[in-house]
Design an enzyme around this catalytic site. Structure first.
Site, PDB file in Angstrom:
ATOM      1  CG  HIS A  14     -19.532  43.131  45.042  1.00  0.00           C
ATOM      2  ND1 HIS A  14     -18.340  42.709  45.306  1.00  0.00           N
ATOM      3  CD2 HIS A  14     -19.608  44.143  45.815  1.00  0.00           C
ATOM      4  CE1 HIS A  14     -17.820  43.202  46.143  1.00  0.00           C
ATOM      5  NE2 HIS A  14     -18.550  44.266  46.563  1.00  0.00           N
ATOM      6  CG  ASP A  16     -20.340  44.316  49.730  1.00  0.00           C
ATOM      7  OD1 ASP A  16     -19.073  44.531  49.551  1.00  0.00           O
ATOM      8  OD2 ASP A  16     -21.219  44.919  49.036  1.00  0.00           O
ATOM      9  CG  ASP A 126     -17.218  48.470  45.465  1.00  0.00           C
ATOM     10  OD1 ASP A 126     -17.075  49.502  44.904  1.00  0.00           O
ATOM     11  OD2 ASP A 126     -18.202  48.421  46.385  1.00  0.00           O
ATOM     12  CG  HIS A 352     -14.790  47.159  50.387  1.00  0.00           C
ATOM     13  ND1 HIS A 352     -14.599  46.599  49.131  1.00  0.00           N
ATOM     14  CD2 HIS A 352     -16.228  47.024  50.345  1.00  0.00           C
ATOM     15  CE1 HIS A 352     -15.462  46.583  48.397  1.00  0.00           C
ATOM     16  NE2 HIS A 352     -16.620  46.726  49.263  1.00  0.00           N
TER      17      HIS A 352
END
Length: 906
Positions: A14, A16, A126, A352
């Site tokens: 994942h 980010d 997420d 996010h």
């Protein structure tokens, strides 16, 4: 359902792009990860598959450093070994606009075309809650399943209640349904998206690992297909996965362990599902939890970012794109490449951890630069397209003289609109090439500003005000010549433009006249503003009473400010339970009139408020000891500072309510500031603007809720009504609100100052204190009935959209002084966007129905050759023929119409 269990292990990381490290530092590790994945595929180690986190931007990030490896990437993507898309970025769902959520999917799918394959899974691993219309968007894009880690209530399959508090959510498969009835298979990461991370290869460790993991997964699975996500945040790829799975198969012969991917897993899962699955309808927002980990307060972290995002989104989707379509219909080039560049650059700020404001300061400093670059680019597009359209308008049609000044007012809101226009106009300019620059200023200032009359295209006289702005430097950049500097004498013209065409323009003219402005006022006394719709009475403490003249209903004590401590973090608000909020209810305000005319009047309200300077020393100890925010109890310090707030409350002629701008000089830390609107209406629910939805939400949480706060996300507005009367608060970039039990008060957060990122460590974020000058804007709209039935929602949407007015000259042209390029009618439909398709020159115009009843929609455009219904990714699904009249838009449906102009492709 097969008898033998099958464990699907999906390798992923994942990613980010920016979070606890700035983008470039995270990218440094991304390049290492991708290098390793490609090398493993090349060496034929038995490593079968890697899921690239559902976002195609990672390809751009990697190839910017390793451009020579693009063909390798293409090879493994085409072979379905690297799985990409469907998104461009993993965006925050609630803090990005409706159109931004579509464009994110559209651009992700387009990017994937170049590589030959795309993962058709709605990937929200997420995401901090997901909007209720997501299944409809996914279905229209041909995606039938979604995965997510947050947002559903904690009940297991077949409504069994979880006894495992360590899990994010305790069931795996469900039916997720949008308000319009569209549904997709929902796959919950019940044990999070790292439940198969770092699989052991040593026998005893592997046996213990799988004994627990299989038990955990089976507890919440409805089939024998068990999902294990082999990765986590920024997780390096596990290189010995083949050996780990071989060991697992040896240890558990009754389970088939496979190195899988989402396409294969979903296909096999769907063939094994039971006949009935639990149905989850609408939003996924963790409402059946204790309320401490919803992450909703990211909506108020670093509000300045949300405001910049609102400006950029609005300029792109509600200004630049429609204007570019207008210009295209008049023979201009559609700036597809620049628009795509701007959208993609803006969406770099939409993950996010970025738009939510929950990263380290370096991340958000870079975001500000990106937003500024987007705004600069879009402003150039708007300038060029409005100039092109203005040159095509036959301003000579009015029969005026060369000295008169035409002003073209554009309306791109999609609604007929009344607007107060404020335009700076050059009444005379002298180029440096015609006079020495040292003499020009005195030459221009020596001249009297003439009296002007303002008329519309029908030669009706329009009330207006004029202010002398003096002499200012300017320059032109001609297409064929060198730059041309000049000085210009300028005036500011303010007037009301009424009933502007839906998607078009209206021309006005400034003409010299012997008559002078007759003045006028919207002030009935020094404390009362009034027009035909509302009356606003301002009190000594700066609050105000708003009366809806149509219903006779009044709302009292509006606009009181509330201040509390905030010892939470960028993710979550927290104040000590014993703390009593401070308010301006008993604080005197300085009140004065700063503008007054028949067009617009404004009263300034100034508060000088003594508040605690910061949280006490205990707070530093709590942060250093990583005390979780619900358990913090630090009080505010005894030292105080001044919080100065200047409120400009403005009422315009024809406005349905007052507009408010607040300037906050924030010198305090660790606190939250809200503005309160007590409605005193008896209702157990309210409405808020969300993604393609005016969503109905309860005023009170479910019984599991423990957090004293019950905050929510909003886009353009929040509204309370008792179905007889209502009050809607529109905003620009203020995404957080709460409905307080006392007086059914709408509380809108306008500033939150916090000191740390939060989450898994201590990351100080002094920039999140938002010290210095902050600005907010909102509008109050009283109305009959609900926000939908009264169509107050359209006023709220229009509030976000700026006016665009250009000055031109008297010239001949091909189009009249007033016109619409696209017109439409629909009793309950709401306009969303107008653009050209990405891969052809068809006009795409999108609407949605926010109501629970069917709507009839009609669309017309000049130069239209044929109409068709499209899905959101611009594929034709139904031919409508030569007219798009009386199309039925079902309740809550997102409806896109394509218009072929018969001009071929790009």
């Amino acid at each position: 359902m097969t008898e033998k269990r099958k464990a699907h292990i999906i390798s992923h990381s994942h990613w980010d792009r920016e979070w606890y490290l700035p983008f470039e530092k995270h990218r440094f590790y991304l390049v290492k990860l991708m290098d390793k994945v490609l090398d493993m595929f090349a060496s034929n180690t038995g490593f079968n598959s890697f899921h690239l986190d559902g976002q195609t931007i990672l390809l751009e990030d990697y190839l910017a450093i390793r451009p020579h490896r693009k063909e390798e990437l293409k090879k493994y993507i085409k072979e379905s070994r690297i799985h990409i898309g469907p998104w461009y970025v993993l965006q925050d769902a609630f803090l990005t606009s409706s159109e931004a959520n579509i464009r994110n999917l559209l651009y992700g799918l387009q990017d994937a075309k170049e590589y030959g394959q795309v993962s058709k899974i709605g990937y929200f691993p997420d995401t901090f809650g997901i909007y209720g219309q997501a299944p409809q968007l996914l279905k229209q894009a041909g995606i039938n399943a979604a995965t997510f880690g947050r947002g559903v209530k904690p009940t297991g399959f077949n409504n069994t209640v979880s006894d495992a508090v360590n899990f994010e959510s305790p069931f795996s498969e469900l039916k997720w349904e949008s308000p319009d009835g569209s549904s997709v298979l929902g796959i919950l990461f019940a044990n999070w998206y790292s439940n198969g991370n770092e699989i052991p290869t040593e026998p005893s460790e592997a046996e213990a690992f799988w004994q627990q993991k299989l038990k955990d997964a089976e507890k919440y699975a409805s089939t024998n297909h068990l999902l294990f996500m082999n990765g986590c945040d920024h997780q390096p790829v596990q290189v010995d996965i083949p050996e780990a799975l071989q060991m697992a198969n040896e240890l558990y012969p009754d389970v088939e362990f496979v190195h899988s991917n989402f396409d294969e897993y979903v296909q096999e899962l769907q063939m094994s599902l039971p006949e009935k699955l639990q149905t989850i309808k609408g939003e996924l927002r963790n409402q059946r939890t204790d309320g401490w980990s919803t992450l909703v307060n990211t909506a108020s972290a670093r509000i300045y970012l949300k405001q910049m995002n609102q400006v950029c989104q609005t300029l792109l989707e509600k200004v630049a794109e429609p204007l570019s379509v207008f210009a295209h219909l008049l023979g201009g080039e559609y700036p597809r490449d620049y628009l795509r560049y701007s959208w993609k650059l803006m969406m770099e700020n939409h993950p996010h951890d970025s738009i939510c404001g929950c990263s380290v300061d370096e991340v958000h400093e870079e975001m500000v630069t990106r937003f500024k670059k987007v705004q600069q680019t879009v402003e150039m597009i708007v300038s060029e397209k409005t100039e092109h359209i203005a040159t095509e308008i036959d301003t000579s049609e009015a029969g005026l003289t060369k000295g008169d000044i035409p002003l073209v007012v554009f309306n791109t809101s999609g609604n007929k609109r009344d607007m107060v226009i404020e335009k700076v106009v050059e009444i005379e300019k002298v180029y440096f090439s015609n006079m020495h620059f040292s003499e020009i200023r005195d030459h221009l200032m020596a001249k009297e500003v003439p009296n002007f009359t303002l008329i519309n295209s029908k030669k009706d006289v329009i009330p207006h005000t004029v202010k002398d702005m003096g002499v200012h430097f300017g320059y032109e950049l001609p297409d064929q010549d060198f730059r041309q500097p000049y000085f210009a004498r300028k005036i500011k013209v303010i007037f009301s433009a009424e009933q502007l065409p839906q998607l078009g323009y209206q021309t006005y003219f400034l003409t010299e006249s012997q008559e002078t402005d007759r003045g006028g006022s919207l002030l009935t006394n020094e404390r009362t503003l009034e027009n035909q719709y509302v009356q606003v009475l301002i009190h000594d403490n700066g609050s105000y009473t708003l009366k809806d003249k149509k219903t006779g209903h009044s709302y009292d004590r509006l606009g009181i400010y509330e201040n509390t401590s905030d010892i939470g973090n960028e993710y979550m608000f927290k104040k000590p339970a014993s703390e009593v909020p401070l308010t301006t209810e008993k604080l005197g305000a300085e009140i004065r009139t700063i503008e007054d005319s028949s067009i617009r009047s404004c009263i300034e309200i100034k508060h000088v408020w003594e508040v605690p300077q910061e949280a006490g020393q205990t707070f530093e100890e709590e942060k250093n000891n990583l005390v979780w925010h619900p358990d913090r109890n630090a009080a505010r310090s005894n030292e105080t500072t001044i919080l100065e707030m200047v409120t400009h409350l403005t009422l315009e002629t024809n406005a349905r309510g007052p507009k408010v701008k607040v300037t906050i000089n924030n010198q305090s830390k660790d606190h939250r500031l809200r503005v309160l609107f007590p409605t005193n209406l008896k209702t157990d629910h309210h409405y808020a603007d969300s993604i393609f939805e005016v969503v109905k939400r309860p005023n009170h949480p479910e019984i599991e809720w423990e957090n004293p706060s019950f905050d929510h996300h909003q886009q353009a507005f929040v509204s309370v009504s008792d179905e007889q009367v209502g009050l809607t608060i529109a905003n620009k970039g203020l995404n957080e609100y709460e409905i307080l039990e006392k007086d059914t008060t709408i509380a809108v957060t306008i500033l939150r100052s916090v000191s740390e990122l939060g989450d898994w460590g201590y990351f100080p974020t002094p920039g999140a204190q938002c010290l210095g000058e902050n600005h907010v804007e909102f509008m109050l709209i009283p109305h009959q009935e609900s926000v939908i039935d009264s169509e107050a929602y359209k006023i709220a949407y229009d509030f976000q959209i700026p006016d665009v007015t250009v000055q031109t000259d008297i010239h001949q042209g091909s189009v009249p002084l007033s016109g619409e390029f696209v017109s439409w009618g629909g009793d309950k439909s709401s306009f969303s966007s107008l653009k050209l398709a990405e891969e052809k020159d068809d006009i795409m115009v999108r609407f949605f129905n926010p109501s629970g009843t069917k709507s009839l929609l009609s669309v017309q455009s000049k130069k239209a050759h044929n109409y068709y219904q499209s899905n959101i990714i611009e594929e034709s699904i139904r031919n409508l023929g030569e007219k798009a009249s009386s199309q039925t838009v079902n309740p809550y449906e997102i409806f896109t119409i394509g218009i072929s102009t018969g001009e071929g492709g790009r």
